[in-house]
Design a protein around this motif. Structure first.
Motif, PDB file in Angstrom:
ATOM      1  N   ARG A  80       0.831  -1.233   0.087  1.00 43.40           N
ATOM      2  CA  ARG A  80      -0.127   0.092  -0.066  1.00 43.40           C
ATOM      3  C   ARG A  80       0.931   1.151   0.040  1.00 43.40           C
ATOM      4  NH1 ARG A  80      -4.678  -1.574   4.158  1.00 43.40           N
ATOM      5  NH2 ARG A  80      -6.411  -1.923   2.824  1.00 43.40           N
ATOM      6  N   GLN A  81       1.907   1.081   0.623  1.00 46.13           N
ATOM      7  CA  GLN A  81       2.892   2.358   0.704  1.00 46.13           C
ATOM      8  C   GLN A  81       3.734   2.669  -0.371  1.00 46.13           C
ATOM      9  OE1 GLN A  81       5.275   1.429   4.036  1.00 46.13           O
ATOM     10  NE2 GLN A  81       3.724   1.783   5.550  1.00 46.13           N
ATOM     11  N   GLY A  82       3.522   1.771  -1.382  1.00 46.42           N
ATOM     12  CA  GLY A  82       4.124   1.708  -2.777  1.00 46.42           C
ATOM     13  C   GLY A  82       5.727   1.400  -2.686  1.00 46.42           C
ATOM     14  N   SER A  83       6.142   0.702  -1.940  1.00 46.17           N
ATOM     15  CA  SER A  83       7.340   0.032  -1.814  1.00 46.17           C
ATOM     16  C   SER A  83       7.656  -0.853  -2.917  1.00 46.17           C
ATOM     17  CB  SER A  83       7.645  -0.404  -0.336  1.00 46.17           C
ATOM     18  OG  SER A  83       7.479   0.502   0.692  1.00 46.17           O
ATOM     19  N   ALA A  84       6.627  -1.370  -3.022  1.00 44.98           N
ATOM     20  CA  ALA A  84       6.937  -2.555  -4.260  1.00 44.98           C
ATOM     21  C   ALA A  84       5.667  -2.232  -5.243  1.00 44.98           C
ATOM     22  CB  ALA A  84       7.001  -4.049  -3.859  1.00 44.98           C
ATOM     23  N   ASP A  85       5.686  -2.516  -6.537  1.00 48.82           N
ATOM     24  CA  ASP A  85       4.928  -2.105  -7.627  1.00 48.82           C
ATOM     25  C   ASP A  85       3.728  -3.266  -7.693  1.00 48.82           C
ATOM     26  OD1 ASP A  85       6.374   0.238  -8.581  1.00 48.82           O
ATOM     27  OD2 ASP A  85       7.248  -1.238  -9.998  1.00 48.82           O
ATOM     28  N   GLY A  86       4.034  -4.367  -7.040  1.00 50.29           N
ATOM     29  CA  GLY A  86       2.898  -5.362  -7.051  1.00 50.29           C
ATOM     30  C   GLY A  86       3.440  -6.697  -6.351  1.00 50.29           C
ATOM     31  N   ALA A  87       2.586  -7.683  -6.414  1.00 46.73           N
ATOM     32  CA  ALA A  87       3.221  -8.832  -5.762  1.00 46.73           C
ATOM     33  C   ALA A  87       3.191 -10.216  -6.451  1.00 46.73           C
ATOM     34  CB  ALA A  87       2.466  -9.093  -4.422  1.00 46.73           C
ATOM     35  N   LEU A  88       4.069 -11.145  -6.316  1.00 50.62           N
ATOM     36  CA  LEU A  88       3.872 -12.349  -6.778  1.00 50.62           C
ATOM     37  C   LEU A  88       3.812 -13.375  -5.616  1.00 50.62           C
ATOM     38  CD1 LEU A  88       6.759 -12.225  -9.570  1.00 50.62           C
ATOM     39  CD2 LEU A  88       4.338 -12.161  -9.964  1.00 50.62           C
ATOM     40  N   VAL A  89       2.552 -14.095  -5.414  1.00 50.13           N
ATOM     41  CA  VAL A  89       2.569 -14.751  -4.116  1.00 50.13           C
ATOM     42  C   VAL A  89       2.534 -16.212  -4.381  1.00 50.13           C
ATOM     43  CG1 VAL A  89       0.799 -15.112  -2.126  1.00 50.13           C
ATOM     44  CG2 VAL A  89       1.044 -12.709  -3.414  1.00 50.13           C
ATOM     45  N   VAL A  90       3.483 -16.862  -3.659  1.00 49.75           N
ATOM     46  CA  VAL A  90       3.326 -18.184  -3.319  1.00 49.75           C
ATOM     47  C   VAL A  90       2.972 -18.654  -2.364  1.00 49.75           C
ATOM     48  CG1 VAL A  90       4.940 -20.350  -3.679  1.00 49.75           C
ATOM     49  CG2 VAL A  90       5.633 -18.395  -5.023  1.00 49.75           C
ATOM     50  N   SER A  91       1.720 -19.244  -2.138  1.00 50.90           N
ATOM     51  CA  SER A  91       1.197 -19.634  -0.823  1.00 50.90           C
ATOM     52  C   SER A  91       1.279 -21.338  -0.610  1.00 50.90           C
ATOM     53  CB  SER A  91      -0.341 -19.426  -0.843  1.00 50.90           C
ATOM     54  OG  SER A  91      -1.239 -19.587   0.197  1.00 50.90           O
ATOM     55  N   THR A  92       1.687 -21.412   0.703  1.00 54.12           N
ATOM     56  CA  THR A  92       2.063 -22.787   1.115  1.00 54.12           C
ATOM     57  C   THR A  92       0.922 -23.630   1.894  1.00 54.12           C
ATOM     58  OG1 THR A  92       2.863 -22.066   3.126  1.00 54.12           O
ATOM     59  CG2 THR A  92       4.166 -22.320   1.080  1.00 54.12           C
ATOM     60  N   HIS A  93      -0.240 -22.891   2.053  1.00 52.13           N
ATOM     61  CA  HIS A  93      -1.319 -23.423   2.749  1.00 52.13           C
ATOM     62  C   HIS A  93      -2.683 -23.382   2.291  1.00 52.13           C
ATOM     63  CE1 HIS A  93      -3.832 -24.544   6.347  1.00 52.13           C
ATOM     64  NE2 HIS A  93      -2.852 -24.936   6.725  1.00 52.13           N
ATOM     65  N   ALA A  94      -3.510 -24.144   2.032  1.00 48.89           N
ATOM     66  CA  ALA A  94      -4.965 -23.764   1.603  1.00 48.89           C
ATOM     67  C   ALA A  94      -5.708 -22.817   2.252  1.00 48.89           C
ATOM     68  CB  ALA A  94      -5.708 -25.035   1.648  1.00 48.89           C
ATOM     69  N   ASP A  95      -5.628 -22.470   3.596  1.00 45.37           N
ATOM     70  CA  ASP A  95      -6.380 -21.400   4.428  1.00 45.37           C
ATOM     71  C   ASP A  95      -5.564 -20.175   4.395  1.00 45.37           C
ATOM     72  OD1 ASP A  95      -8.350 -23.373   4.721  1.00 45.37           O
ATOM     73  OD2 ASP A  95      -7.364 -24.204   6.590  1.00 45.37           O
ATOM     74  N   ASP A  96      -4.652 -19.974   3.650  1.00 48.59           N
ATOM     75  CA  ASP A  96      -3.923 -18.664   3.465  1.00 48.59           C
ATOM     76  C   ASP A  96      -4.824 -17.582   3.314  1.00 48.59           C
ATOM     77  OD1 ASP A  96      -2.078 -16.633   3.484  1.00 48.59           O
ATOM     78  OD2 ASP A  96      -1.076 -17.278   1.890  1.00 48.59           O
ATOM     79  N   PRO A  97      -4.977 -16.463   4.164  1.00 48.59           N
ATOM     80  CA  PRO A  97      -5.916 -15.307   3.659  1.00 48.59           C
ATOM     81  C   PRO A  97      -5.176 -14.349   2.868  1.00 48.59           C
ATOM     82  CG  PRO A  97      -5.157 -15.371   5.973  1.00 48.59           C
ATOM     83  CD  PRO A  97      -4.470 -16.635   5.627  1.00 48.59           C
ATOM     84  N   LEU A  98      -3.891 -14.219   2.671  1.00 47.82           N
ATOM     85  CA  LEU A  98      -3.219 -13.253   2.119  1.00 47.82           C
ATOM     86  C   LEU A  98      -3.693 -13.056   0.963  1.00 47.82           C
ATOM     87  CD1 LEU A  98      -0.942 -11.142   2.471  1.00 47.82           C
ATOM     88  CD2 LEU A  98       0.673 -12.760   1.429  1.00 47.82           C
ATOM     89  N   PRO A  99      -3.921 -14.005  -0.072  1.00 46.41           N
ATOM     90  CA  PRO A  99      -4.204 -13.326  -1.349  1.00 46.41           C
ATOM     91  C   PRO A  99      -5.682 -12.719  -1.187  1.00 46.41           C
ATOM     92  CG  PRO A  99      -3.689 -15.686  -1.415  1.00 46.41           C
ATOM     93  CD  PRO A  99      -3.752 -15.381  -0.066  1.00 46.41           C
TER      94      PRO A  99
END
Length: 379
Positions: free
Chosen positions: A164-183
């Motif tokens: 949100r702060q603009g420290s990166a332009d976007g994210a590539l997410v590799v999730s290791t758990h089915a219940d991961d709320p991050l996405p």
């Protein structure tokens, strides 16, 4: 004597424009990553940049483009704050050759040395392939990943805040758990991101995945073609879509061949869990002659246990893995395995994200890669 046409100071956009035979504005668009420039002209400008030695001023470029040229590579789990050491996301910029270029030492703040999650990630050969694919795609485009771990609720919040702060332009997410709320947290915040593997819950996020069921079918068909009659499988975690799909594809193919019952033992995609699962299967089915393990690390563990019990691979028991990782080649005998083209898949993730950042394609999409069977010595 011919006068050197280059200026005494650092090369400028004008110097590149003269060398390429185009306007300064065109050079600026290419250097700033604008995509609506003819590919031939882009190549001409890139050659002129190399010939003149021009180096963009990143600070000035960021002011113009509002971009950082950094992409967050987030390895995420679904833990709930197990320990203070596991809290740190510790972002660092990967070096040009890969993730090792900026690794923190264990005693540095944010090193996360106490986290078993990060230890497991770095021990898995899959992760190295993920980084290779992403770095190889981003580096020629002047961009680099910032590696972040998000295995706790606080760490996930820090990732969202970082984006949100603009420290990166976007994210590539590799999730290791089915219940991961991050996405879901990232998409709810309206942040650009691409996910590796289909999310287990409906989420409006683009993703890249493999046709896992088709890969498991290849393994089943190969064991059957070898004449194996008493076949078992070591599954991945059955709360993970990939684990579910690989089991479903294997069972379906076996059922179509008149084999409705397939003994199974569940693993965790680690070598140790493969060893434990193989020991259970041997105890319950000592006459088995074929095993499909849902990843290479578990297949390596299965081979170790089989040797300890005096079973020859593949003469007594044929073993097939999944992924075609470095573990498959290092195994003795080398593993027959289902290839997952991880490097190509992660490069596609990066392409999808950069296209979205460039405004070319904001629609949520999915790209599914096809597996292939790599036959080696174990089956």
């Amino acid at each position: 004597m011919t006068e050197d046409p280059r200026p005494a100071g650092s090369p400028t956009l004008e110097d590149v424009a003269r060398a390429a035979g185009v306007s300064r504005a065109t050079v600026s668009r290419v250097v700033n990553g604008v995509r609506n420039v003819d590919p031939v002209i882009q190549e001409s400008v890139r050659q002129a940049v190399a010939a003149t030695g021009y180096t963009p001023n990143r600070a000035a470029r960021s002011l113009v483009t509002r971009r950082t040229d950094a992409i967050a590579l987030v390895v995420s789990g679904a833990g709930d704050d197990p320990s203070p050491e596991a809290e740190a996301t510790g972002p660092y910029r990967a070096g040009p050759a890969g993730a090792g270029g900026g690794t923190r030492h264990a005693d540095e703040p944010g090193g996360g040395a106490g986290s078993s999650f990060t230890a497991e990630v770095f021990a898995d050969p899959f992760f190295g392939r993920v980084v290779t694919g992403i770095v190889n795609y981003l580096r020629p485009r002047g961009m680099y990943p910032v590696l972040m771990f998000a295995e706790t609720s606080r760490a996930r919040d820090e990732v969202v805040s970082y984006l949100r702060q603009g420290s990166a332009d976007g994210a590539l997410v590799v999730s290791t758990h089915a219940d991961d709320p991050l996405p879901g947290l990232i998409t709810d915040a309206g942040l650009p991101a691409v996910l590796y593997a289909r999310p287990s819950r409906p989420t409006r996020i683009s993703y890249v995945d493999l046709a896992h069921q088709d890969g498991a079918r290849l393994a089943a068909e190969h064991l059957l073609a070898r004449g194996c009659r008493r076949i078992a499988t070591i599954t991945g975690p059955l709360d993970v879509p990939a684990g579910q799909d690989r089991l479903a594809g294997f069972r379906d193919t076996m059922a179509r061949a008149g084999r409705p019952y397939v003994p199974l033992a569940e693993g965790r995609f680690t070598q140790e869990s493969g060893e434990a699962a193989m020991a259970r299967l041997l105890a319950e089915h000592p006459d088995l002659d074929g095993v499909f393990a849902a990843n290479d690390l578990m297949a390596v563990g299965a081979c170790h246990v089989l040797r300890e019990h005096g079973r020859r691979v593949p003469e007594d028991v044929a073993v097939i893995g999944f992924d075609d990782s470095s573990a498959a080649v290092a195994c003795r005998p080398p593993l027959t395995t289902v290839r997952q083209p991880v490097e190509e898949m992660t490069a596609e993730m990066a392409r999808l994200l950069l296209d979205r950042l460039a405004g070319q394609d904001r629609a949520v999409t999915s790209v599914i890669f096809e597996p292939s069977l790599v036959v080696r010595g174990s089956a």
